[in-house]
Design an enzyme around this catalytic site. Structure first.
Site, short mmCIF file in Angstrom:
data_model
loop_
_atom_site.label_atom_id
_atom_site.label_comp_id
_atom_site.label_asym_id
_atom_site.label_seq_id
_atom_site.Cartn_x
_atom_site.Cartn_y
_atom_site.Cartn_z
N HIS A 45 0.85 -1.20 0.00
CA HIS A 45 0.00 0.00 0.00
C HIS A 45 0.89 1.25 0.00
O HIS A 45 0.93 2.01 0.97
CB HIS A 45 -0.88 -0.06 1.26
CG HIS A 45 -1.96 0.94 1.37
ND1 HIS A 45 -1.79 2.29 1.17
CD2 HIS A 45 -3.27 0.79 1.70
CE1 HIS A 45 -2.93 2.92 1.38
NE2 HIS A 45 -3.84 2.01 1.70
N GLU A 85 -1.00 1.60 -5.37
CA GLU A 85 -0.82 0.39 -4.58
C GLU A 85 -0.77 -0.85 -5.47
O GLU A 85 -1.63 -1.05 -6.31
CB GLU A 85 -1.95 0.28 -3.56
CG GLU A 85 -2.09 1.54 -2.71
CD GLU A 85 -3.40 1.58 -1.94
OE1 GLU A 85 -3.91 0.51 -1.55
OE2 GLU A 85 -3.92 2.69 -1.73
#
Length: 297
Positions: A168, A271
């Site tokens: 992320h 991400e």
């Protein structure tokens, strides 16, 4: 048992290259400095907190209001989302490994001057109470002019399991309003701002409001054009068929306690993941690797 700072430095420290120090709340962090790059990697969550290749501005963004506390996810860096991405009723958002202490398993310096770290975590009674599967998970981080992160899932049990996962990554940009993302043109995405409406990307991704999208069925490399910062950040990947693009913008930012006012202008998440309808089913004793490779031009 947690690894002490003395043990970490004696077993895994690399002279004039890598040492371990306690940051806030006594959380151990590997601090790396080479002619190629500098980086910080926390054992808490196997969380890459910083990466700056030589001759460049920092690439990874962390909020000034981030909390460095046991059991708390750090706002910024590269949280590891596993074995699920997103929210689940009654369970931790983005899984449980990003808020747990991992073990350092190996460090090394290769012939090209890159530092390699291997961190790991395995199932125990507390993880099985949340997700009843046997597993071994590693994050292999290679720090040089390129930052490579490989998340390796091993199913150590006797039955298959299904997961979603993500690296992320929060990137620092000079001005989000002057930033675009290439590589997702023509892709289908689920727009979380519009209650997961299915949309198609026309042209490059640009930003003028809250953006929270899951691009599906894509293994393409993305390029962040940080025009105000006069640089391009390349995000290549393997073992991933989804890309999430997120910026909270000004109103959503106000509801995020660990983000300072106005910080949305200088950050962007792109991400590397398997999310939404893109799931990984891993047979007993199976292995899956999710890799993100980041470079700057």
């Amino acid at each position: 048992m947690p690894q002490s700072l003395e043990t970490l430095n004696s077993r895994f420290g690399l002279t004039n290259t890598l040492f371990f120090a306690n940051h806030a709340a006594g959380l151990p962090v590997a601090e790396i400095q080479t002619p190629l790059a500098r980086a910080h990697v926390a054992l808490h969550g196997a969380h890459v907190l910083a990466w700056q290749p030589a001759g460049q501005q920092p690439v990874i963004w962390v909020s000034q209001a981030a909390r460095y506390e046991p059991g708390q996810a750090v706002r910024g860096g590269v949280p590891v989302c596993w074995p699920w991405f997103g929210a689940r009723d009654g369970l931790p958002a983005h899984g449980f490994v990003r808020t747990r202490l991992w073990h350092m398993r190996e460090t090394s310096l290769d012939a090209d001057g890159q530092v390699r770290l291997r961190l790991g975590i395995s199932d125990d009674a507390s993880t099985r109470a949340l997700w009843n599967h046997a597993f071994d998970l590693e994050l292999i981080v290679t720090v040089g002019q390129t930052l490579t992160m490989a998340l390796v899932t091993r199913n150590t049990g006797t039955q298959a399991f299904t997961l979603t996962d993500a690296l992320h990554t929060y990137f620092g940009v000079a001005d989000i309003a002057q930033t675009t993302v290439r590589g997702l043109e023509g892709c289908t995405y689920l727009d979380k701002v519009q209650n997961f409406a299915e949309c198609s990307q026309t042209g490059v991704v640009s930003f003028s409001a809250e953006t929270d999208r899951v691009y599906v069925n894509t293994s393409a490399e993305c390029v962040i054009d940080d025009r105000a910062g006069q640089r391009q950040i390349h995000v290549a990947k393997q073992g991933s068929t989804s890309t999430v693009v997120w910026n909270p913008w000004s109103e959503r930012e106000k509801s995020i306690a660990d983000m300072a006012a106005g910080e949305h202008r200088r950050m962007l998440c792109v991400e590397t993941c398997n999310a939404g309808p893109d799931k990984i089913t891993l047979a007993a004793q199976g292995i899956h690797t999710l890799t993100a490779r980041i470079s700057v031009a």
